[in-house]
Scaffold this motif. Structure first.
Motif, mmCIF file in Angstrom:
data_model
loop_
_atom_site.group_PDB
_atom_site.id
_atom_site.type_symbol
_atom_site.label_atom_id
_atom_site.label_comp_id
_atom_site.label_asym_id
_atom_site.label_seq_id
_atom_site.Cartn_x
_atom_site.Cartn_y
_atom_site.Cartn_z
ATOM 1 N N THR A 1 0.820 -1.215 0.000
ATOM 2 C CA THR A 1 0.000 0.000 0.000
ATOM 3 C C THR A 1 0.850 1.260 0.000
ATOM 4 N N ASP A 2 1.918 1.248 0.797
ATOM 5 C CA ASP A 2 2.784 2.429 0.864
ATOM 6 C C ASP A 2 4.186 2.144 0.357
ATOM 7 N N TRP A 3 4.316 1.037 -0.418
ATOM 8 C CA TRP A 3 5.617 0.687 -1.013
ATOM 9 C C TRP A 3 6.659 0.720 0.102
ATOM 10 N N PHE A 4 6.392 -0.089 1.147
ATOM 11 C CA PHE A 4 7.080 0.000 2.422
ATOM 12 C C PHE A 4 6.802 1.393 2.987
ATOM 13 N N TRP A 5 7.754 2.313 2.925
ATOM 14 C CA TRP A 5 7.567 3.690 3.389
ATOM 15 C C TRP A 5 7.842 4.700 2.283
ATOM 16 N N CYS A 6 8.074 4.204 1.082
ATOM 17 C CA CYS A 6 8.513 5.088 -0.007
ATOM 18 C C CYS A 6 7.409 5.986 -0.533
ATOM 19 N N SER A 7 6.146 5.717 -0.189
ATOM 20 C CA SER A 7 5.068 6.586 -0.657
ATOM 21 C C SER A 7 5.181 7.990 -0.064
ATOM 22 N N ARG A 8 5.944 8.141 1.017
ATOM 23 C CA ARG A 8 6.089 9.474 1.617
ATOM 24 C C ARG A 8 6.758 10.446 0.641
ATOM 25 N N ALA A 9 7.593 9.915 -0.286
ATOM 26 C CA ALA A 9 8.256 10.788 -1.260
ATOM 27 C C ALA A 9 7.256 11.460 -2.190
ATOM 28 N N PHE A 10 6.055 10.904 -2.305
ATOM 29 C CA PHE A 10 5.033 11.454 -3.198
ATOM 30 C C PHE A 10 3.951 12.205 -2.419
ATOM 31 N N GLY A 11 4.144 12.330 -1.108
ATOM 32 C CA GLY A 11 3.153 13.020 -0.287
ATOM 33 C C GLY A 11 1.990 12.159 0.139
ATOM 34 N N LYS B 1 4.942 4.234 -11.484
ATOM 35 C CA LYS B 1 4.715 5.130 -12.617
ATOM 36 C C LYS B 1 5.256 6.528 -12.317
ATOM 37 N N LEU B 2 5.081 6.982 -11.071
ATOM 38 C CA LEU B 2 5.603 8.290 -10.698
ATOM 39 C C LEU B 2 7.123 8.306 -10.759
ATOM 40 N N VAL B 3 7.764 7.216 -10.334
ATOM 41 C CA VAL B 3 9.212 7.106 -10.437
ATOM 42 C C VAL B 3 9.642 7.168 -11.900
ATOM 43 N N GLY B 4 8.860 6.489 -12.761
ATOM 44 C CA GLY B 4 9.172 6.496 -14.183
ATOM 45 C C GLY B 4 9.163 7.902 -14.763
ATOM 46 N N TYR B 5 8.164 8.707 -14.358
ATOM 47 C CA TYR B 5 8.125 10.093 -14.822
ATOM 48 C C TYR B 5 9.347 10.869 -14.332
ATOM 49 N N GLN C 1 1.646 10.049 2.395
ATOM 50 C CA GLN C 1 1.484 9.823 3.822
ATOM 51 C C GLN C 1 1.054 11.083 4.565
ATOM 52 N N ASN C 2 0.988 12.196 3.850
ATOM 53 C CA ASN C 2 0.432 13.419 4.433
ATOM 54 C C ASN C 2 -1.067 13.206 4.635
ATOM 55 N N PRO C 3 -1.568 13.337 5.873
ATOM 56 C CA PRO C 3 -2.984 13.010 6.139
ATOM 57 C C PRO C 3 -3.960 13.748 5.227
ATOM 58 N N THR C 4 -3.665 15.000 4.925
ATOM 59 C CA THR C 4 -4.582 15.768 4.069
ATOM 60 C C THR C 4 -4.590 15.217 2.652
ATOM 61 N N ILE C 5 -3.387 14.977 2.110
ATOM 62 C CA ILE C 5 -3.307 14.438 0.756
ATOM 63 C C ILE C 5 -3.862 13.020 0.710
ATOM 64 N N ARG C 6 -3.557 12.221 1.729
ATOM 65 C CA ARG C 6 -3.973 10.818 1.735
ATOM 66 C C ARG C 6 -5.499 10.686 1.707
ATOM 67 N N ARG C 7 -6.164 11.626 2.345
ATOM 68 C CA ARG C 7 -7.625 11.572 2.399
ATOM 69 C C ARG C 7 -8.240 11.628 1.013
ATOM 70 N N PHE C 8 -7.547 12.298 0.100
ATOM 71 C CA PHE C 8 -8.094 12.450 -1.254
ATOM 72 C C PHE C 8 -7.386 11.557 -2.278
#
Length: 448
Positions: A256-266, A288-292, A268-275
């Motif tokens: 779900t969070d690619w271990f903890w690497c999803s934090r690099a894309f924001g 895909k984001l890494v690819g970009y 894990q920020n509660p506000t962003i995560r909600r949406f």
């Protein structure tokens, strides 16, 4: 299979054979090619599950997400299920994989009973401990340089509906490694057999073992596909913390969070995560984001705009003998500014079928190793790959090995000594006599 063979024959004889595959879990870039690759679009399914024999026949490009979906209704799972949903069975065998059952079940290729391989010569060969054993033994860690698996028959093991977890907190790396070693040697914790074992290091004085037990007892379970984040749930001040997951959610707890690497894309920020849509909280989307980023150098542009130097990617998994684990962790924490760090112990299986070993990733039998995973970036050093090279040197000093899915910088002589050498060259000549496939050094180090 016919489409696959036709696509092989359509590749010009003077061109290198590659997969025509839209996704990958490799972190090393490679040269682009204008030649159309192998058509593997028909090799993505689970062919059959034999619940009585506890085996499955699986196409080589089938993802573990699809494989697990087919086996769990039978109360079965592969002996090792790598952490990310889109890893393919063929990829985990030719490129190695690992997870929290590896301390008792070894690596994914050890549960392979036989496999059909499209060799560099364009032939379909069935490899097993009895048939073409040289190819069977050297295929793991060959990364498609000896051929591509089209069908694999693997062992399965029983699982239960739930996994009970005990997260053990440690304040020193010495205590952490000693407890890990004790669990592996005894097979249990406080007299109860342990089924799953991995760990997380946040710092030298905050680390955890995550100890899992199969259970059929119903009850409340946690959900880490929503606002809660699995790796954060592990943390606590003292002693141990208990948790429960369904077997499905346990197997994919890291995705779900690619271990903890999803934090690099924001994410894990509660506000962003909600949406952030749940269906996009998965490793394949982050990929895909890494690819970009790799395509447009987004991260380096941001660093430059903020007056900071570009960064060196340090995305690696290494294995060291358990007696050297504390030394590596202490060195790493002092020299590489990356945290958290994942730990996953492993032992090769005690299986007479595989007594000859695996020459492209030679680990000692009857010995515990610890996989250490770290996935981030650091400021660039004085030469290209500076930090990665330091890590390679330290791992070799500690009698370890490094996985080859990411950037490598070894000189050829050192590489050959670590990854098969003359054994690999002999098998390569037998099954790819015209060098239609790149060799392992060209792929892993030269990024061909």
């Amino acid at each position: 299979m016919q489409r696959l063979l036709d696509s092989y024959r359509a590749i010009p004889p003077n061109s290198t054979v590659r997969l025509a595959k839209p996704t990958s879990n490799l972190f090393r870039a490679r040269d682009r090619s204008d030649v159309k690759g192998l058509d593997v679009s028909g090799l993505t399914n689970v062919i059959a599950v034999d619940a009585e024999a506890r085996t499955a026949d699986v196409a080589g490009m089938c993802t573990y997400e699809d494989l697990v979906a087919a086996t769990l209704p039978h109360g079965l799972a592969p002996l090792v299920v790598p952490q990310l949903k889109t890893i393919t069975l063929g990829g985990a065998v030719t490129g190695l994989g690992i997870e929290s059952t590896s301390f008792r079940n070894g690596l994914p290729h050890e549960s392979v009973l036989e496999m059909d391989i499209l060799t560099g010569a364009g032939e379909i060969v069935t490899a097993s401990p009895e048939q073409h054993p040289d190819l069977f033994r050297t295929f793991p860690n060959s990364y498609g340089t000896l051929g591509y698996s089209t069908r694999l028959r693997i062992e399965l093991e029983p699982v239960t509906s739930f996994v009970a977890l005990r997260h053990l907190r440690f304040h020193s790396l010495t205590d952490l490694v000693a407890a890990m070693d004790r669990i592996i040697e005894t097979g249990g914790l406080d007299g109860e057999p342990v089924d799953y074992l991995d760990g997380v290091v946040f710092s030298a004085d905050e680390s955890y073992l995550c100890v899992g037990f199969k259970t059929t007892t119903p009850g409340p379970v946690s959900d880490y596909t929503g606002q809660d984040i699995y790796y954060r749930s592990i943390q606590h001040a003292q002693g141990e913390k208990h948790d429960r997951l369904t077997i499905h959610d346990y197997l994919w707890r890291w995705d779900t969070d690619w271990f903890w690497c999803s934090r690099a894309f924001g994410a894990q920020n509660p506000t962003i995560r909600r949406f952030w849509p749940r269906r996009l909280r998965r490793s394949s989307f982050y990929w895909k984001l890494v690819g970009y980023d790799q395509r447009f150098n987004i991260a380096d542009r941001i660093e430059k705009r903020n007056g900071r130097p570009p960064r060196e990617r340090v995305v690696q998994d290494i294995e060291v003998p358990i007696e050297n684990c504390e030394r590596f962790l202490s060195w790493f924490l002092e020299n590489v500014p990356i945290e958290p760090i994942w730990l996953c112990p492993l032992r090769l299986r005690d299986d007479d079928r595989h007594a000859a070993g695996w020459p492209l990733y030679p680990l000692r039998a009857h010995h515990t190793y610890v996989n250490v995973g770290f996935w981030s970036s650091v400021p660039v050093g004085p030469v290209e790959g500076h930090t990665n090279k330091l890590i390679e040197t330290k791992v070799s000093e500690l009698d370890g090995h490094k996985s080859l899915y990411s950037d490598s910088y070894y000189p050829r002589e050192d590489f050959d000594e670590l990854y098969g050498g003359e054994t690999y060259k002999a098998v390569k000549k037998s099954y790819d006599p015209d060098s239609r496939l790149f060799d392992l050094y060209s792929k892993a180090v030269l990024r061909r």
